[in-house]
Design a protein around this motif. Structure first.
Motif, PDB file in Angstrom:
ATOM      1  N   UNK A  36      26.049 117.568  41.019  1.00  0.00           N
ATOM      2  CA  UNK A  36      24.637 116.625  40.978  1.00  0.00           C
ATOM      3  C   UNK A  36      24.007 116.701  39.405  1.00  0.00           C
ATOM      4  N   UNK A  37      22.755 116.461  39.155  1.00  0.00           N
ATOM      5  CA  UNK A  37      22.562 116.425  37.901  1.00  0.00           C
ATOM      6  C   UNK A  37      22.880 117.600  37.187  1.00  0.00           C
ATOM      7  N   UNK A  38      23.131 117.464  35.773  1.00  0.00           N
ATOM      8  CA  UNK A  38      23.570 118.674  34.964  1.00  0.00           C
ATOM      9  C   UNK A  38      22.733 119.426  35.163  1.00  0.00           C
ATOM     10  N   UNK A  39      21.389 119.326  34.696  1.00  0.00           N
ATOM     11  CA  UNK A  39      20.501 120.522  34.742  1.00  0.00           C
ATOM     12  C   UNK A  39      19.237 120.231  35.780  1.00  0.00           C
ATOM     13  N   UNK A  40      19.031 121.095  36.639  1.00  0.00           N
ATOM     14  CA  UNK A  40      18.116 121.075  37.805  1.00  0.00           C
ATOM     15  C   UNK A  40      17.042 121.997  37.394  1.00  0.00           C
ATOM     16  N   UNK A  41      15.894 121.468  36.687  1.00  0.00           N
ATOM     17  CA  UNK A  41      15.040 122.218  35.989  1.00  0.00           C
ATOM     18  C   UNK A  41      13.621 122.204  36.830  1.00  0.00           C
ATOM     19  N   UNK A  42      13.377 123.258  37.370  1.00  0.00           N
ATOM     20  CA  UNK A  42      12.201 123.464  38.245  1.00  0.00           C
ATOM     21  C   UNK A  42      10.959 124.193  37.480  1.00  0.00           C
ATOM     22  N   UNK A  43      11.591 124.977  36.390  1.00  0.00           N
ATOM     23  CA  UNK A  43      10.765 125.919  36.090  1.00  0.00           C
ATOM     24  C   UNK A  43      10.040 126.963  36.990  1.00  0.00           C
ATOM     25  N   UNK A  44       8.795 126.892  36.867  1.00  0.00           N
ATOM     26  CA  UNK A  44       7.958 127.759  37.675  1.00  0.00           C
ATOM     27  C   UNK A  44       7.145 127.090  38.701  1.00  0.00           C
ATOM     28  N   UNK A  45       7.683 125.846  39.083  1.00  0.00           N
ATOM     29  CA  UNK A  45       7.234 125.100  40.206  1.00  0.00           C
ATOM     30  C   UNK A  45       5.770 124.689  40.147  1.00  0.00           C
ATOM     31  N   UNK A  46       5.302 124.781  38.906  1.00  0.00           N
ATOM     32  CA  UNK A  46       3.777 124.245  38.686  1.00  0.00           C
ATOM     33  C   UNK A  46       3.884 122.911  38.125  1.00  0.00           C
ATOM     34  N   UNK A  47       4.873 122.457  37.576  1.00  0.00           N
ATOM     35  CA  UNK A  47       4.992 121.015  37.236  1.00  0.00           C
ATOM     36  C   UNK A  47       3.763 120.446  36.399  1.00  0.00           C
ATOM     37  N   UNK A  48       3.658 121.243  35.292  1.00  0.00           N
ATOM     38  CA  UNK A  48       2.687 120.773  34.323  1.00  0.00           C
ATOM     39  C   UNK A  48       2.937 119.517  33.633  1.00  0.00           C
ATOM     40  N   UNK A  49       2.036 118.483  33.179  1.00  0.00           N
ATOM     41  CA  UNK A  49       2.321 117.382  32.637  1.00  0.00           C
ATOM     42  C   UNK A  49       2.735 117.302  31.345  1.00  0.00           C
ATOM     43  N   UNK A  50       2.817 118.617  30.682  1.00  0.00           N
ATOM     44  CA  UNK A  50       3.460 118.610  29.294  1.00  0.00           C
ATOM     45  C   UNK A  50       4.955 119.055  29.585  1.00  0.00           C
ATOM     46  N   UNK A  51       5.515 119.015  30.758  1.00  0.00           N
ATOM     47  CA  UNK A  51       6.963 119.436  31.130  1.00  0.00           C
ATOM     48  C   UNK A  51       7.255 120.795  31.942  1.00  0.00           C
ATOM     49  N   UNK A  52       8.452 120.959  31.899  1.00  0.00           N
ATOM     50  CA  UNK A  52       8.786 122.133  32.847  1.00  0.00           C
ATOM     51  C   UNK A  52       8.456 123.494  32.073  1.00  0.00           C
ATOM     52  N   UNK A  53       8.126 124.524  32.649  1.00  0.00           N
ATOM     53  CA  UNK A  53       7.915 125.748  32.101  1.00  0.00           C
ATOM     54  C   UNK A  53       9.105 126.587  31.214  1.00  0.00           C
ATOM     55  N   UNK A  54      10.316 125.838  31.695  1.00  0.00           N
ATOM     56  CA  UNK A  54      11.683 126.267  31.344  1.00  0.00           C
ATOM     57  C   UNK A  54      12.075 125.202  30.269  1.00  0.00           C
ATOM     58  N   UNK A  55      12.564 125.576  29.010  1.00  0.00           N
ATOM     59  CA  UNK A  55      12.890 124.803  27.934  1.00  0.00           C
ATOM     60  C   UNK A  55      14.534 125.131  27.784  1.00  0.00           C
ATOM     61  N   UNK A  56      15.349 124.090  27.533  1.00  0.00           N
ATOM     62  CA  UNK A  56      16.604 124.242  26.896  1.00  0.00           C
ATOM     63  C   UNK A  56      16.820 123.703  25.637  1.00  0.00           C
ATOM     64  N   UNK A  57      17.554 124.198  24.835  1.00  0.00           N
ATOM     65  CA  UNK A  57      18.007 124.137  23.330  1.00  0.00           C
ATOM     66  C   UNK A  57      19.517 123.650  23.258  1.00  0.00           C
ATOM     67  N   UNK A  58      19.544 122.445  22.977  1.00  0.00           N
ATOM     68  CA  UNK A  58      20.796 121.973  22.652  1.00  0.00           C
ATOM     69  C   UNK A  58      21.541 122.416  21.154  1.00  0.00           C
ATOM     70  N   UNK A  59      22.564 123.294  21.152  1.00  0.00           N
ATOM     71  CA  UNK A  59      23.014 123.756  19.660  1.00  0.00           C
ATOM     72  C   UNK A  59      24.269 123.140  19.542  1.00  0.00           C
ATOM     73  N   UNK A  60      24.703 122.046  20.408  1.00  0.00           N
ATOM     74  CA  UNK A  60      25.870 121.212  19.852  1.00  0.00           C
ATOM     75  C   UNK A  60      27.001 121.490  20.607  1.00  0.00           C
ATOM     76  N   UNK A  61      27.979 120.451  20.780  1.00  0.00           N
ATOM     77  CA  UNK A  61      29.362 120.626  21.237  1.00  0.00           C
ATOM     78  C   UNK A  61      29.320 120.713  22.956  1.00  0.00           C
ATOM     79  N   UNK A  62      28.106 120.339  23.562  1.00  0.00           N
ATOM     80  CA  UNK A  62      28.037 120.347  25.214  1.00  0.00           C
ATOM     81  C   UNK A  62      28.826 119.023  25.492  1.00  0.00           C
TER      82      UNK A  62
END
Length: 692
Positions: free
Chosen positions: A630-656
């Motif tokens: 499926x999609x690489x990241x299934x990001x639901x956060x806390x299911x509040x879906x604020x307009x600013x984005x998910x409550x869970x954030x991912x940082x790409x440190x390279x090489x992924x």
């Protein structure tokens, strides 16, 4: 671990499904990876029609090519061969990962079914004089088990007969389970997925199909062969005609070359104190006398070859007890009812070696090695102290034991410090294989082999007092029928390294980090390093979702320690590879923050590489993935879906690198907190893992 159910009504209520990056709404279906329902008759496996020697042996580790797990897991004396790779005129079952089916609980999710007169034949890869057979036979119609013969021949020669039993398998129903296949629901008010409802107090008991949720199907038995056989010799297992078992399922055969028994001449030999090596008379008092003498004279206690009947705890302190080897010396006991119950709540006792309780100062300088403990536990009663090893033992070692049919193989109640648990085989437990419970520190569990537990394989549970500075390293954990392979519940500065975990069945996964069960918080560092997890990411029936091969769960409090997951391989995950989650009722209270993932390989997921169902954050570096369903990241956060984005954030440190059906698994558009939430994505079974 011995505990209550994972949330009585811990259901994730229906929520809107959102997929911000596309215009398509994904259906809320859940499909079990594998082939669907158990296949009662999948057709006979192809019998080898070649030369006299039979097919070349296929040696595996946890059902995998050993090259895929080199340097990880326990180094053991035996070689594993899966029945589905052997010559047979029986029927191959599976693959299937649906809980409550015979193939789902088999190593590698496949096995061979024999009706009377059918056989499976293994070619020895190396010289051997002993075998272990993992098998299942039916339960009695009203529970309690049956016995049935299994004939063993080598190269068509003289027959040895194993007497198989289902007396220690076949549990049913809801936690903590029952031996009665005809029982109604143990907890009618609990939500059950089979009726897709949360019964209210006024709701009639849901109709269920009986037996309801059969599980814990398998047991295993060891046999010393009549002599040593060589590589290329053929070991045939036959369900004899006329067997009272309608079928016999063979999962695997382990073969090994067992050395001669150990002889200890200068020791307190238990025979001199009246112990009976035939097992007919109780030897507990004689072993006590030998221990007392050894403590006075500073000798070791020696258990010569034989079977010693012991039906209670042997209390050990400042003593060394050695057997002749766990193939030769067995301490075996019955489970005994207590009336009235013991002060600790136990309603039974049974065979076990126990340190003094921590409240009484605990024991020290205990060294147990080279014998087997064979219990008689057939049901799960969490208040019972019917474990193979128990109590508190500081500055102690447990080495080279074989522990079977107890509740928990080794359950330590601290505070205690500096125990080394090494080179043991712990199988067929009703609950955990090992649990560091409450204030165990500076201790290590290394090179142990665990198979067929009824709860977590290896666990650290920091209830009341933190476990600290402990290591689980180079262990193999296979087929826990409930919960996780390795679980860490809170604690400080602990390490899980170079382990191999395979085939968890339900409501758990390969590696689990949980803020739950009243555990003390995670503090300091937690290092999860160079582990391999295969065919994990199971179904959580309380939530009706799939978990990750590793899952991090914030239920009782935040998880914000320095947690670094480095060098792990997640292979053939049924659902997700990595899951970070909180329970719906506390989703806006607790978070998982700052977890670091680096140098990870993900080979096959039924759904995503990462599933986030919590607020917080994680970073990723050199996480390579392929065969992602499926999609690489299934990001639901806390299911509040604020307009600013998910409550869970991912940082790409390279090489992924890498991905699957939807492209790169960590595509730039996913960062840092794009909402890509599919509550229950469809599963795409991945291909088998292969060399990277």
């Amino acid at each position: 671990m011995s505990r209550s159910i994972i949330g009585v009504v811990a259901r994730w209520p229906g929520r809107p499904t959102r997929w911000v990056a596309t215009a398509t709404v994904i259906g809320l279906t859940i499909v079990a990876a594998g082939t669907g329902p158990a296949q009662a008759d999948a057709g006979p496996a192809q019998a080898n029609r070649g030369g006299h020697a039979g097919p070349a042996p296929v040696v595996t580790r946890a059902g995998l090519d050993p090259a895929l797990v080199a340097g990880r897991g326990a180094s053991v004396a035996f070689l594993e061969q899966e029945a589905e790779n052997a010559r047979t005129n029986g029927t191959v079952l599976g693959p299937d990962r649906s809980a409550y089916t015979l193939p789902a609980e088999a190593s590698g999710r496949r096995a061979v079914k024999l009706t009377p007169g059918r056989y499976v034949e293994f070619t020895l890869p190396k010289a051997a004089n002993a075998i272990t057979v993992r098998y299942s036979i039916p339960d009695a119609p009203n529970g309690g088990g049956i016995t049935a013969p299994l004939d063993v021949t080598v190269n068509g020669g003289a027959r040895q007969t194993m007497t198989l039993t289902s007396q220690y398998s076949w549990l049913y129903n809801q936690y903590p389970f029952t031996n009665d296949p005809n029982a109604d629901l143990l907890h009618p008010d609990w939500w059950i997925t089979e009726c897709a409802c949360v019964p209210a107090a006024t709701t009639p008991t849901p109709t269920i199909t009986k037996p309801f949720r059969p599980m814990h199907f398998y047991d295993e038995q060891r046999l010393r062969l009549s002599r040593t056989y060589q590589a290329g010799d053929r070991v045939r297992l036959t369900a004899p005609a006329g067997s009272n078992a309608d079928w016999t399922v063979i999962d695997l055969l382990d073969s090994e070359l067992v050395g001669p028994p150990r002889v200890r001449l200068l020791a307190a030999n238990v025979l001199a104190f009246g112990a009976d090596p035939t097992g007919r008379r109780d030897s507990a008092d004689a072993i006590d006398r030998a221990i007392a003498f050894a403590q006075r004279t500073r000798l070791k206690v020696y258990l010569p070859p034989g079977t010693y009947q012991v039906n209670r705890h042997i209390i050990v302190d400042d003593v060394t007890i050695e057997g002749a080897g766990n193939w030769y010396t067995t301490v075996k006991g019955r489970e005994v009812a207590l009336d009235p119950p013991a002060p600790d709540g136990s309603v039974h006792t049974g065979v076990g070696f126990y340190g003094k309780s921590a409240a009484d100062g605990g024991s020290r300088n205990v060294h147990l090695s080279d014998f087997a403990i064979s219990g008689d536990v057939r049901e799960r009663i969490d208040t019972d102290q019917v474990n193979g090893i128990g109590g508190a033992m500081s500055h102690s070692t447990i080495d080279g034991l074989h522990i079977q049919h107890t509740k928990v193989g080794i359950w330590f109640d601290g505070p205690m410090t500096d125990v080394r648990v090494t080179n043991n085989v712990i199988v067929d437990q009703v609950a955990d294989a090992l649990n560091f419970h409450t204030g165990v520190t500076k201790s290590a569990v290394r090179n142990n082999f665990v198979r067929n537990t009824g709860d977590d394989g290896l666990a650290m549970w920091s209830e009341k007092t933190a476990n600290a500075d402990n290591t689980f390293e180079h262990n193999t954990v296979q087929t826990p029928t409930l919960a996780n392979g390795i679980a860490i519940y809170g604690g400080t500065d602990n390490t899980v390294s170079k382990n191999l975990v395979a085939d968890p069945i339900r409501e758990g996964s390969g590696i689990h980090l949980g803020s739950r069960f009243g555990a003390e918080p995670f503090t300091g560092q937690l290092r999860i390093t160079d582990n391999t997890v295969v065919r994990a990411g199971t179904y959580e029936l309380n939530w009706n979702i799939g978990l990750g091969a590793i899952w991090i769960y914030a239920l009782d409090r935040d998880i914000d320690a320095d947690i670094r997951v480095t060098g792990d391989y997640y292979l053939d995950s049924t659902y997700n590879a990595i899951m970070l989650v909180s329970e719906w009722s506390v989703k806006d209270l607790y978070s998982v923050d700052g977890v670091s993932f680096a140098d990870i390989r993900v080979d096959g997921t039924g759904t995503s590489v990462v599933s986030a169902r919590v607020s917080g954050s994680a970073s990723f570096a050199n996480v390579d993935a392929r065969n992602v369903g499926a999609v690489g990241v299934n990001n639901c956060g806390s299911f509040n879906f604020p307009p600013t984005g998910s409550e869970f954030s991912l940082t790409d440190r390279g090489g992924n690198d890498g991905g699957g059906t939807t492209g790169p698994w960590l595509a730039p558009w996913l960062l840092p907190d794009t909402i890509t939430c599919d509550d229950r994505p469809a599963v795409v079974p991945p291909p088998p893992p292969s060399t990277w």
